[in-house]
Enzyme design. Structure first.
Site, PDB file in Angstrom:
ATOM      1  N   ALA A  70      -2.820  -8.085   4.197  1.00 37.22           N
ATOM      2  CA  ALA A  70      -2.532  -8.546   5.550  1.00 37.22           C
ATOM      3  C   ALA A  70      -3.855  -8.704   6.295  1.00 37.22           C
ATOM      4  CB  ALA A  70      -1.645  -7.527   6.247  1.00 37.22           C
ATOM      5  N   GLY A 115      -0.949  -6.341   1.044  1.00 36.45           N
ATOM      6  CA  GLY A 115       0.051  -7.410   1.021  1.00 36.45           C
ATOM      7  C   GLY A 115      -0.105  -8.345  -0.174  1.00 36.45           C
ATOM      8  N   GLU A 118       1.716  -6.716  -2.890  1.00 36.21           N
ATOM      9  CA  GLU A 118       3.145  -6.760  -2.533  1.00 36.21           C
ATOM     10  C   GLU A 118       3.745  -8.147  -2.774  1.00 36.21           C
ATOM     11  OE1 GLU A 118       2.198  -4.894   1.351  1.00 36.21           O
ATOM     12  OE2 GLU A 118       3.934  -3.663   0.912  1.00 36.21           O
ATOM     13  N   GLU A 138      -3.545   0.658   2.099  1.00 34.80           N
ATOM     14  CA  GLU A 138      -3.103   0.824   3.493  1.00 34.80           C
ATOM     15  C   GLU A 138      -3.414   2.199   4.082  1.00 34.80           C
ATOM     16  OE1 GLU A 138      -1.481  -0.845   1.203  1.00 34.80           O
ATOM     17  OE2 GLU A 138      -0.648  -2.669   2.083  1.00 34.80           O
TER      18      GLU A 138
HETATM   19  N1  DAK Z   1      -8.072  -9.104   6.609  1.00 32.60           N
HETATM   20  C1  DAK Z   1      -8.943  -9.845   7.331  1.00 32.60           C
HETATM   21  N2  DAK Z   1     -10.126 -10.261   6.856  1.00 32.60           N
HETATM   22  C2  DAK Z   1     -10.433  -9.930   5.590  1.00 32.60           C
HETATM   23  C3  DAK Z   1      -9.552  -9.159   4.781  1.00 32.60           C
HETATM   24  C4  DAK Z   1      -8.319  -8.747   5.334  1.00 32.60           C
HETATM   25  N3  DAK Z   1      -7.422  -8.068   4.640  1.00 32.60           N
HETATM   26  N4  DAK Z   1     -10.139  -8.988   3.571  1.00 32.60           N
HETATM   27  C5  DAK Z   1     -11.326  -9.620   3.631  1.00 32.60           C
HETATM   28  N5  DAK Z   1     -11.504 -10.185   4.834  1.00 32.60           N
HETATM   29  C6  DAK Z   1     -12.643 -10.958   5.298  1.00 32.60           C
HETATM   30  C7  DAK Z   1     -13.813 -10.005   5.579  1.00 32.60           C
HETATM   31  O1  DAK Z   1     -13.701  -9.429   6.879  1.00 32.60           O
HETATM   32  C8  DAK Z   1     -14.995 -10.963   5.477  1.00 32.60           C
HETATM   33  O2  DAK Z   1     -15.059 -11.717   6.661  1.00 32.60           O
HETATM   34  P1  DAK Z   1     -16.509 -12.032   7.352  1.00 32.60           P
HETATM   35  O3  DAK Z   1     -17.168 -10.694   7.550  1.00 32.60           O
HETATM   36  O4  DAK Z   1     -17.200 -12.916   6.317  1.00 32.60           O
HETATM   37  O5  DAK Z   1     -16.123 -12.764   8.600  1.00 32.60           O
HETATM   38  C9  DAK Z   1     -14.561 -11.924   4.351  1.00 32.60           C
HETATM   39  O6  DAK Z   1     -13.127 -11.808   4.269  1.00 32.60           O
HETATM   40  C10 DAK Z   1     -15.145 -11.543   2.996  1.00 32.60           C
HETATM   41  O7  DAK Z   1     -14.832 -10.174   2.748  1.00 32.60           O
HETATM   42  P2  DAK Z   1     -15.948  -9.066   2.407  1.00 32.60           P
HETATM   43  O8  DAK Z   1     -17.265  -9.441   2.994  1.00 32.60           O
HETATM   44  O9  DAK Z   1     -15.377  -7.737   2.764  1.00 32.60           O
HETATM   45  O10 DAK Z   1     -16.053  -9.234   0.836  1.00 32.60           O
HETATM   46  P3  DAK Z   1     -16.425  -8.108  -0.236  1.00 32.60           P
HETATM   47  O11 DAK Z   1     -16.617  -8.829  -1.522  1.00 32.60           O
HETATM   48  O12 DAK Z   1     -17.543  -7.241   0.260  1.00 32.60           O
HETATM   49  O13 DAK Z   1     -15.131  -7.187  -0.365  1.00 32.60           O
HETATM   50  C11 DAK Z   1     -12.771  -6.747  -0.512  1.00 32.60           C
HETATM   51  C12 DAK Z   1     -13.928  -7.725  -0.830  1.00 32.60           C
HETATM   52  C13 DAK Z   1     -11.459  -7.446  -0.862  1.00 32.60           C
HETATM   53  C14 DAK Z   1     -12.912  -5.469  -1.362  1.00 32.60           C
HETATM   54  C15 DAK Z   1     -12.858  -6.373   1.003  1.00 32.60           C
HETATM   55  O14 DAK Z   1     -12.879  -7.595   1.755  1.00 32.60           O
HETATM   56  C16 DAK Z   1     -11.684  -5.565   1.466  1.00 32.60           C
HETATM   57  O15 DAK Z   1     -11.616  -4.346   1.258  1.00 32.60           O
HETATM   58  N6  DAK Z   1     -10.747  -6.225   2.177  1.00 32.60           N
HETATM   59  C17 DAK Z   1      -9.641  -5.543   2.773  1.00 32.60           C
HETATM   60  C18 DAK Z   1      -8.644  -5.217   1.719  1.00 32.60           C
HETATM   61  C19 DAK Z   1      -7.510  -4.428   2.304  1.00 32.60           C
HETATM   62  O16 DAK Z   1      -7.679  -3.320   2.832  1.00 32.60           O
HETATM   63  N7  DAK Z   1      -6.329  -5.009   2.201  1.00 32.60           N
HETATM   64  C20 DAK Z   1      -5.167  -4.384   2.675  1.00 32.60           C
HETATM   65  C21 DAK Z   1      -4.912  -4.820   4.066  1.00 32.60           C
HETATM   66  S1  DAK Z   1      -3.605  -3.885   4.748  1.00 32.60           S
HETATM   67  C22 DAK Z   1       2.946  -4.377   7.353  1.00 32.60           C
HETATM   68  C23 DAK Z   1       2.790  -5.498   6.774  1.00 32.60           C
HETATM   69  C24 DAK Z   1       1.885  -5.631   5.787  1.00 32.60           C
HETATM   70  C25 DAK Z   1       1.117  -4.616   5.436  1.00 32.60           C
HETATM   71  C26 DAK Z   1       1.281  -3.453   6.034  1.00 32.60           C
HETATM   72  C27 DAK Z   1       2.212  -3.339   6.966  1.00 32.60           C
HETATM   73  N8  DAK Z   1       3.833  -4.263   8.427  1.00 32.60           N
HETATM   74  C28 DAK Z   1       3.523  -4.985   9.605  1.00 32.60           C
HETATM   75  C29 DAK Z   1       4.863  -3.330   8.332  1.00 32.60           C
HETATM   76  C30 DAK Z   1       0.096  -4.792   4.528  1.00 32.60           C
HETATM   77  C31 DAK Z   1      -1.092  -4.246   4.860  1.00 32.60           C
HETATM   78  C32 DAK Z   1      -2.258  -4.672   4.186  1.00 32.60           C
HETATM   79  O17 DAK Z   1      -2.250  -5.542   3.375  1.00 32.60           O
END
Ligand code: DAK
Length: 267
Positions: A70, A115, A118, A138
């Site tokens: 997400a 997500g 998921e 998360e």
């Molecule tokens: N959201 C927004 N931007 C993101 C992102 C994300 N999930 N993942 C990456 N980006 C963006 C980064 O901010 C960066 O943007 P700039 O700084 O260039 O502007 C760009 O994409 C490149 O990412 P990185 O610079 O971080 O690239 P790396 O190679 O260093 O790292 C990575 C890649 C995938 C390991 C890292 O980006 C990362 O950890 N990303 C976040 C992964 C994450 O935590 N995903 C889970 C998100 S929480 C719900 C509904 C859904 C959900 C929960 C509840 N309800 C409403 C009930 C689901 C939740 C999730 O999915």
């Protein structure tokens, strides 16, 4: 061409009744914001209703990510009510992938986090590139999986591994994902899409009424384990975590590229 109607996704029709739905936000690693989820829902409804389409493949644009979860930047500003809405739109997309009366396949070409995992586990099949990374991070952001992760993951990997992945938030490489039963096949990135299309074409060359019936029955099995109830609880529980310190801190820390300092209590 219908794909012009979308800003965040793209539809591509391949031969043999196989269509590909691309998530097209490569700069944000295909993170799912509300606009993307709404477009995915609209596109999946159209694909489901289109008699020319017999199977749907979900994949992400760019070399690095399938879907990095997400959109945390958007999510960090959400109120509790908006978080429940966001979750319900995401759940509608995952339910369409799971329940549409045609096979759905995820071609996971890189990070499939939160997500992203998921969405993948809502499809009937997961084919992954050797560089794929799965995970549900998360809890490191102060929330829980909200698009069916808590409700579905144990079906794939069993309860012990589901708990390990959800409680730890750790990433799983493609070879481990194959070993624990999360994915069907792993292959070099260069072969991924062609192999997924080829397998989809093989499936839809079988009797579609028979494939539809088999999918319906297999889904009824998981529904009979209370999936609907679990998804509702998941959305509510997710919403309850919004607005507390740890959720705000976890998501701010991601944006500021630092480690979060959790309080561990709801204050
Ligand atoms: N959201 C927004 N931007 C993101 C992102 C994300 N999930 N993942 C990456 N980006 C963006 C980064 O901010 C960066 O943007 P700039 O700084 O260039 O502007 C760009 O994409 C490149 O990412 P990185 O610079 O971080 O690239 P790396 O190679 O260093 O790292 C990575 C890649 C995938 C390991 C890292 O980006 C990362 O950890 N990303 C976040 C992964 C994450 O935590 N995903 C889970 C998100 S929480 C719900 C509904 C859904 C959900 C929960 C509840 N309800 C409403 C009930 C689901 C939740 C999730 O999915």
């Amino acid at each position: 061409m219908e794909s012009k109607a979308y800003d965040c996704i793209r539809r591509e029709d391949r031969g043999g009744g196989v269509s590909i739905l691309w998530v097209a936000r490569a700069k944000a690693l295909n993170a799912l914001n509300l606009a993307t989820l709404r477009e995915m829902e609209r596109a999946l409804l159209a694909l489901s209703a289109d008699p020319e389409v017999r199977a749907v493949i979900l994949t992400g644009e760019g070399e690095k990510a399938f879907i990095a979860g997400a959109d945390i930047v958007e999510m960090k500003e959400m109120s509790r009510g908006e978080a429940v809405d966001f979750s319900k739109t995401g759940q509608a997309v995952t339910r369409l992938l799971q329940l549409m009366p045609k096979p759905t396949l995820a071609a996971v070409n890189g990070f499939a986090l939160g997500g992203g995992t998921e969405m993948a586990i809502s499809c009937d099949f997961i084919f992954a590139s050797e560089s794929a990374r799965f995970g549900l991070p998360e809890v490191t952001l102060g929330v829980i999986p909200g698009f069916g992760g808590t409700a579905r993951l144990a079906h794939f990997v069993g309860m012990p591994m589901a708990k390990e992945l959800i409680f730890s938030g750790r990433q799983v490489r493609a070879d481990e994902a194959l070993r624990v039963g999360l994915v069907n096949r792993v292959m070099p990135a260069a072969e991924l899409l062609a192999a997924t299309v080829e397998f989809a074409q093989e499936v839809v060359s079988n009797s579609m009424p028979a494939v539809r019936s088999a999918k319906k029955l297999l889904n009824e099995f998981s529904e009979s384990n209370g999936l609907h109830y679990k998804l509702d609880s998941e959305a509510q529980e997710f919403g309850n975590l919004f607005g507390w310190h740890d959720q705000r801190e976890g998501m701010a820390a991601f944006s500021e590229k630092r480690k979060p300092a959790f309080e561990g209590v709801r204050t």
